[in-house]
Design an enzyme around this catalytic site. Structure first.
Site, PDB file in Angstrom:
ATOM      1  N   SER A  44      -7.249  37.326 114.194  1.00 37.00           N
ATOM      2  CA  SER A  44      -7.876  38.580 114.295  1.00 37.00           C
ATOM      3  C   SER A  44      -6.846  39.577 113.579  1.00 37.00           C
ATOM      4  O   SER A  44      -6.725  39.457 112.377  1.00 37.00           O
ATOM      5  CB  SER A  44      -8.196  38.818 115.436  1.00 37.00           C
ATOM      6  OG  SER A  44      -9.045  40.206 115.774  1.00 37.00           O
ATOM      7  N   ASP A 174     -14.632  36.245 115.193  1.00 37.55           N
ATOM      8  CA  ASP A 174     -13.207  36.509 115.656  1.00 37.55           C
ATOM      9  C   ASP A 174     -12.779  35.054 116.234  1.00 37.55           C
ATOM     10  O   ASP A 174     -13.188  34.386 117.062  1.00 37.55           O
ATOM     11  CB  ASP A 174     -13.175  37.607 116.786  1.00 37.55           C
ATOM     12  CG  ASP A 174     -11.795  37.957 116.921  1.00 37.55           C
ATOM     13  OD1 ASP A 174     -10.869  37.304 116.914  1.00 37.55           O
ATOM     14  OD2 ASP A 174     -11.498  39.331 116.944  1.00 37.55           O
TER      15      ASP A 174
END
Length: 308
Positions: A44, A174
């Site tokens: 991320s 993510d």
């Protein structure tokens, strides 16, 4: 031969902490972080930092990106409040795309001068997906992917940003959903794919700070609705730490992830940016003498991709 892994957690705007921590190391030691690691893994926001390092950006420039673009990226999508069921993200993925493209431009994952492993996840079946540079004969595709696409995929946090669709129309989200602390991803890549001896691998794992989990028995229902996500993320990180230490040894795993006790931090905590930068500088001052001889004494061996 000693091998060194840099691992950077996910955490949205909290990525200011690892970016500032690494920038301070570069400033104090007069080095470029990218020259001292054999493998960098990030999820991320940590994936964005890892890509920046691999593509040659000084960590001070990465920090400037967060400070300048963070408030723009985390400007609330006005449609989210009124149409939660029909819009995927509370923030604009278009702003995220524009901001990252301004830094990475047209560069590809294969332009990295360091081995990279950047986790994402397939939305349709929850299968982990890790973007990797061409550091193994089997890795023949990812290196051609644009750095922008890798960054958007690894950072597509559910409810915050809409899913990212790959060139083959595969929805990705993510990587923090399964590897927010990606140190175990890096260790497994090093030991079981690259066949580096575990006793020669050292890991510098940088978190994005953590807050105490205050759970009261009388509030179990409330806890379930408000604390379950941070609890799962903390448990996931502890598992990654324990497994990594089991493989390479406790003495070779170095975790930087200070507690923040005076305020609750979220991945869109724009008001905490200055505090995070100051905390990073203080943490670097306290720990640099311990980690410098391990990670910043000698440069890593030059990475030459398989296709070259």
């Amino acid at each position: 031969m000693a091998r060194r892994i840099l691992s950077i957690d996910g955490g949205g705007i909290l990525g200011i902490f690892p970016a500032a921590f690494l920038a301070k190391i570069e400033e104090q030691c007069k080095i470029n972080i990218r020259d001292y690691f054999d493998l960098v893994t990030g999820t991320s926001t940590g994936g964005i930092i890892a890509l920046g390092i691999g593509l040659g950006l000084p960590c001070s420039e990465i920090l400037k990106f967060y400070k300048k673009m963070g408030p723009k990226i985390f400007k609330r999508n006005v449609l989210y409040k009124h149409f939660k069921g029909t819009t995927e993200g509370r923030y604009s993925a278009d702003e995220l795309r524009k901001s990252i493209k301004g830094v990475f431009k047209s560069k590809k994952l294969g332009d990295s001068t360091v081995r990279l492993a950047v986790p994402a996840m397939r939305k349709t079946d929850a299968e982990p997906y890790v973007f990797k540079t061409a550091h193994h004969p089997d890795y023949k595709r990812d290196y051609q992917t644009s750095a922008l696409d890798v960054a958007l995929a690894t950072s597509a946090a559910p409810t915050y940003f809409k899913s990212f669709f790959s060139k083959r129309n595969v929805p990705l989200v993510d990587g923090g959903l399964w590897a927010n602390n990606p140190s175990c991803v890096g260790v497994i890549e090093a030991v079981h794919v690259l066949k580096w001896p575990a006793n020669e691998v050292s890991v510098l794992s940088i978190g994005t700070t953590k807050s105490p989990l205050r759970i009261h028995r009388k509030m179990e229902g409330y806890w379930w609705s408000t604390k379950i996500i941070p609890t799962v993320m903390r448990a996931q990180s502890c598992t990654a730490i324990n497994l990594s230490q089991l493989i390479v040894g406790k003495d070779q795993y170095h975790r930087i992830d200070p507690f923040v006790t005076h305020e609750k931090l979220a991945l869109d905590s724009i008001k905490s940016m200055q505090m995070l930068e100051e905390l990073a500088a203080d943490e670097e001052r306290k720990i640099i003498n311990r980690i410098a001889p391990i990670f910043f004494k000698e440069k890593a061996e030059q990475f030459i991709p398989i296709y070259k």
